[in-house]
Design a protein around this motif. Structure first.
Motif, PDB file in Angstrom:
ATOM      1  N   ARG A   7      42.443  29.567   4.086  1.00 17.51           N
ATOM      2  CA  ARG A   7      41.937  30.815   5.139  1.00 17.51           C
ATOM      3  C   ARG A   7      41.900  30.350   6.458  1.00 17.51           C
ATOM      4  NH1 ARG A   7      39.024  34.710   2.360  1.00 17.51           N
ATOM      5  NH2 ARG A   7      37.166  34.781   3.730  1.00 17.51           N
ATOM      6  N   VAL A   8      41.860  31.496   7.292  1.00 21.71           N
ATOM      7  CA  VAL A   8      41.817  31.379   8.694  1.00 21.71           C
ATOM      8  C   VAL A   8      40.959  32.174   9.391  1.00 21.71           C
ATOM      9  CG1 VAL A   8      43.508  31.801  10.832  1.00 21.71           C
ATOM     10  CG2 VAL A   8      44.673  31.039   8.752  1.00 21.71           C
ATOM     11  N   ALA A   9      40.210  31.373  10.371  1.00 19.29           N
ATOM     12  CA  ALA A   9      38.922  32.020  11.085  1.00 19.29           C
ATOM     13  C   ALA A   9      39.228  32.044  12.462  1.00 19.29           C
ATOM     14  CB  ALA A   9      37.810  31.297  10.642  1.00 19.29           C
ATOM     15  N   ILE A  10      38.781  32.999  13.181  1.00 20.36           N
ATOM     16  CA  ILE A  10      38.624  32.921  14.573  1.00 20.36           C
ATOM     17  C   ILE A  10      37.090  32.856  14.933  1.00 20.36           C
ATOM     18  CG2 ILE A  10      38.756  34.413  16.800  1.00 20.36           C
ATOM     19  CD1 ILE A  10      41.186  35.703  15.678  1.00 20.36           C
ATOM     20  N   VAL A  87      38.915  35.643   8.497  1.00 15.90           N
ATOM     21  CA  VAL A  87      37.479  35.517   8.875  1.00 15.90           C
ATOM     22  C   VAL A  87      37.391  35.527  10.616  1.00 15.90           C
ATOM     23  CG1 VAL A  87      35.447  34.250   8.938  1.00 15.90           C
ATOM     24  CG2 VAL A  87      36.893  34.127   7.093  1.00 15.90           C
ATOM     25  N   LEU A  88      36.559  36.587  11.044  1.00 17.12           N
ATOM     26  CA  LEU A  88      36.036  36.580  12.436  1.00 17.12           C
ATOM     27  C   LEU A  88      34.549  36.189  12.397  1.00 17.12           C
ATOM     28  CD1 LEU A  88      36.153  37.125  15.605  1.00 17.12           C
ATOM     29  CD2 LEU A  88      35.475  39.592  14.919  1.00 17.12           C
ATOM     30  N   VAL A  89      34.417  35.169  13.152  1.00 14.84           N
ATOM     31  CA  VAL A  89      32.726  34.901  13.623  1.00 14.84           C
ATOM     32  C   VAL A  89      32.594  35.163  14.857  1.00 14.84           C
ATOM     33  CG1 VAL A  89      31.011  32.906  13.313  1.00 14.84           C
ATOM     34  CG2 VAL A  89      32.859  33.206  11.741  1.00 14.84           C
ATOM     35  N   HIS A  90      31.716  35.966  15.209  1.00 16.38           N
ATOM     36  CA  HIS A  90      31.891  36.365  16.700  1.00 16.38           C
ATOM     37  C   HIS A  90      30.430  35.692  17.271  1.00 16.38           C
ATOM     38  CE1 HIS A  90      31.959  38.579  20.370  1.00 16.38           C
ATOM     39  NE2 HIS A  90      31.000  39.456  20.023  1.00 16.38           N
ATOM     40  N   THR A  91      30.409  34.575  17.995  1.00  8.29           N
ATOM     41  CA  THR A  91      29.225  34.186  18.501  1.00  8.29           C
ATOM     42  C   THR A  91      29.000  34.227  20.025  1.00  8.29           C
ATOM     43  OG1 THR A  91      29.686  31.848  18.890  1.00  8.29           O
ATOM     44  CG2 THR A  91      29.461  32.512  16.627  1.00  8.29           C
ATOM     45  N   ALA A  92      30.155  34.502  20.598  1.00  4.64           N
ATOM     46  CA  ALA A  92      30.003  34.729  22.097  1.00  4.64           C
ATOM     47  C   ALA A  92      28.975  35.604  22.664  1.00  4.64           C
ATOM     48  CB  ALA A  92      31.316  35.114  22.491  1.00  4.64           C
ATOM     49  N   GLY A  93      28.476  35.332  23.426  1.00  4.31           N
ATOM     50  CA  GLY A  93      27.200  36.234  23.996  1.00  4.31           C
ATOM     51  C   GLY A  93      26.604  35.309  25.293  1.00  4.31           C
ATOM     52  N   ILE A  94      25.651  36.182  25.900  1.00  4.21           N
ATOM     53  CA  ILE A  94      24.915  35.747  27.176  1.00  4.21           C
ATOM     54  C   ILE A  94      23.546  36.184  26.805  1.00  4.21           C
ATOM     55  CG2 ILE A  94      26.918  35.510  28.662  1.00  4.21           C
ATOM     56  CD1 ILE A  94      25.917  37.986  30.056  1.00  4.21           C
ATOM     57  N   VAL A 130      42.300  41.665   9.979  1.00  6.32           N
ATOM     58  CA  VAL A 130      41.443  40.896   8.727  1.00  6.32           C
ATOM     59  C   VAL A 130      42.223  41.212   7.681  1.00  6.32           C
ATOM     60  CG1 VAL A 130      39.456  40.285   7.439  1.00  6.32           C
ATOM     61  CG2 VAL A 130      39.449  40.061  10.034  1.00  6.32           C
ATOM     62  N   ARG A 131      42.573  40.166   6.836  1.00  8.28           N
ATOM     63  CA  ARG A 131      43.326  40.330   5.484  1.00  8.28           C
ATOM     64  C   ARG A 131      42.355  41.021   4.516  1.00  8.28           C
ATOM     65  NH1 ARG A 131      47.532  35.507   6.460  1.00  8.28           N
ATOM     66  NH2 ARG A 131      45.477  34.201   6.454  1.00  8.28           N
ATOM     67  N   PRO A 132      42.855  41.224   3.414  1.00  4.83           N
ATOM     68  CA  PRO A 132      41.927  41.592   2.289  1.00  4.83           C
ATOM     69  C   PRO A 132      41.151  40.419   1.653  1.00  4.83           C
ATOM     70  CG  PRO A 132      43.837  43.053   2.132  1.00  4.83           C
ATOM     71  CD  PRO A 132      43.918  41.994   3.143  1.00  4.83           C
ATOM     72  N   GLY A 133      39.908  40.491   1.264  1.00  8.77           N
ATOM     73  CA  GLY A 133      39.004  39.472   0.928  1.00  8.77           C
ATOM     74  C   GLY A 133      38.536  38.580   2.110  1.00  8.77           C
ATOM     75  N   GLY A 134      38.548  39.288   3.390  1.00  5.30           N
ATOM     76  CA  GLY A 134      38.292  38.558   4.537  1.00  5.30           C
ATOM     77  C   GLY A 134      36.753  39.007   4.809  1.00  5.30           C
ATOM     78  N   ALA A 135      36.305  38.427   5.999  1.00  8.48           N
ATOM     79  CA  ALA A 135      34.918  38.857   6.221  1.00  8.48           C
ATOM     80  C   ALA A 135      34.793  38.778   7.869  1.00  8.48           C
ATOM     81  CB  ALA A 135      33.931  37.575   6.051  1.00  8.48           C
ATOM     82  N   ILE A 136      33.873  39.571   8.244  1.00  9.71           N
ATOM     83  CA  ILE A 136      33.578  39.775   9.594  1.00  9.71           C
ATOM     84  C   ILE A 136      32.223  39.478   9.890  1.00  9.71           C
ATOM     85  CG2 ILE A 136      33.479  41.471  11.888  1.00  9.71           C
ATOM     86  CD1 ILE A 136      35.769  43.050  10.388  1.00  9.71           C
ATOM     87  N   PHE A 225      28.570  30.826   4.125  1.00 11.83           N
ATOM     88  CA  PHE A 225      28.142  31.403   3.092  1.00 11.83           C
ATOM     89  C   PHE A 225      28.877  32.803   3.057  1.00 11.83           C
ATOM     90  CE2 PHE A 225      24.805  34.345   0.963  1.00 11.83           C
ATOM     91  CZ  PHE A 225      25.135  34.004  -0.434  1.00 11.83           C
ATOM     92  N   LEU A 226      28.546  33.361   4.227  1.00 15.79           N
ATOM     93  CA  LEU A 226      29.214  34.918   4.464  1.00 15.79           C
ATOM     94  C   LEU A 226      30.664  34.743   4.645  1.00 15.79           C
ATOM     95  CD1 LEU A 226      26.589  36.175   6.926  1.00 15.79           C
ATOM     96  CD2 LEU A 226      26.801  36.945   4.355  1.00 15.79           C
ATOM     97  N   ALA A 227      31.236  33.787   4.978  1.00 13.62           N
ATOM     98  CA  ALA A 227      32.766  33.647   5.213  1.00 13.62           C
ATOM     99  C   ALA A 227      33.338  33.325   4.124  1.00 13.62           C
ATOM    100  CB  ALA A 227      33.011  32.481   6.191  1.00 13.62           C
ATOM    101  N   GLY A 228      32.509  32.839   3.042  1.00 11.36           N
ATOM    102  CA  GLY A 228      33.178  32.495   1.722  1.00 11.36           C
ATOM    103  C   GLY A 228      32.722  33.114   0.321  1.00 11.36           C
ATOM    104  N   PRO A 229      31.742  32.658  -0.124  1.00 13.92           N
ATOM    105  CA  PRO A 229      31.158  33.068  -1.520  1.00 13.92           C
ATOM    106  C   PRO A 229      30.702  34.353  -1.432  1.00 13.92           C
ATOM    107  CG  PRO A 229      30.063  31.292  -0.922  1.00 13.92           C
ATOM    108  CD  PRO A 229      31.238  31.391   0.279  1.00 13.92           C
ATOM    109  N   ALA A 230      30.039  34.866  -0.400  1.00 12.72           N
ATOM    110  CA  ALA A 230      29.115  36.177  -0.337  1.00 12.72           C
ATOM    111  C   ALA A 230      29.741  37.231  -0.389  1.00 12.72           C
ATOM    112  CB  ALA A 230      28.231  36.108   1.018  1.00 12.72           C
ATOM    113  N   ARG A 231      30.572  37.762  -1.400  1.00  8.79           N
ATOM    114  CA  ARG A 231      31.317  38.751  -1.213  1.00  8.79           C
ATOM    115  C   ARG A 231      30.450  40.042  -1.724  1.00  8.79           C
ATOM    116  NH1 ARG A 231      34.861  38.465   1.734  1.00  8.79           N
ATOM    117  NH2 ARG A 231      35.703  40.286   0.947  1.00  8.79           N
TER     118      ARG A 231
END
Length: 245
Positions: A7-10, A87-94, A130-136, A225-231
């Motif tokens: 799996r590939v995450a940004i 997977v997208l994990v969007h943590t950038a912020g101010i 994002v591909r099917p089975g993915g997570a934002i 958890f949200l990126a993987g098993p928490a479907r």
């Protein structure tokens, strides 16, 4: 292109704090990671090197996530390096702080641009790519529940992120893509610690039953958890704050 079967995450904002911890945690699960930065390239390269030293796959990529072209280039890097995005994990912020009555409107504009527009920009791209089975996975804050003074601009921007998350989850009906928000409590990151006295930090730390600040790794566990098993978790805001709110 170095296509992988992983799996590939940004991970945006992955040069430090919660973003870096999330990138390392996902890599430990076997996920290939695009480590995004917007200024601290050395720290991003260090994160990539740490992942590679553990046998994982990662690449660094920079840019302003509120700029459509720069954000699109980030997704292009994922495609070229690893074959796509799961997977997208969007943590950038101010997080500039000021009482609402004294809030500089130019500062407000900057907060809204980075925290709200930036979320819309990267979530738009993720919704398309994002591909099917993915997570934002977006990042909010427990301040939306705690409502502490001086956090007005930040809380308003993150309240928008939580609303966008639920709406996007419903708009992606039939795509097999989950969309959730992680809302950390006070966490020992440079973003949180900046400008706070040791006495204030101790006071804040005592506000939860564990009587400590969160660590970036605590938040990264929820992200993993949200990126993987928490479907079956979808459209939710998960408060990760040790019981502070």
């Amino acid at each position: 292109m170095t296509s992988t079967s992983e799996r590939v995450a940004i991970v945006t904002g992955a040069s430090g704090g919660i973003g870096r911890a999330s990138a390392l945690r996902l890599a430990a699960d076997g996920t290939a990671v695009v480590v995004h930065y917007n200024g601290n390239k050395d720290r991003a390269d260090e994160t990539v090197a740490t992942i590679a030293a553990s046998g994982g796959h990662a690449v660094a990529a920079g840019g302003d996530i509120a700029d459509e072209e720069a954000a699109a280039a980030l997704f292009d890097v994922a495609k070229r390096a690893f074959g796509g995005v799961d997977v997208l994990v969007h943590t950038a912020g101010i997080m500039p702080l000021a009482p609402i009555a004294q809030l500089d409107l130019e500062v407000l504009d900057r907060v809204l641009r980075v925290n709200v527009r930036g979320t819309v920009v990267v979530d738009q791209l993720a919704a398309r790519l994002v591909r099917p089975g993915g997570a934002i996975i977006n990042l909010s804050t427990s301040i939306t529940r705690l409502q502490a003074p001086a956090y007005g601009a930040y809380a308003a921007s993150k309240g928008a992120v939580e609303a966008l998350t639920l709406i996007l989850a419903r708009e992606l009906r039939g795509r097999d893509i989950t969309v959730n928000t992680v809302a950390p409590g006070p966490t020992a990151t440079p973003l949180f610690l900046e400008g706070k006295s040791p006495e204030l930090i101790e006071q804040i730390a005592n506000n939860n039953p564990f009587q400590r600040l969160g660590y970036p790794g605590d938040i990264a566990e929820a992200v993993a958890f949200l990126a993987g098993p928490a479907r079956w978790v979808n459209g939710q805001t998960i408060f990760v704050n040790g019981g502070a709110a």
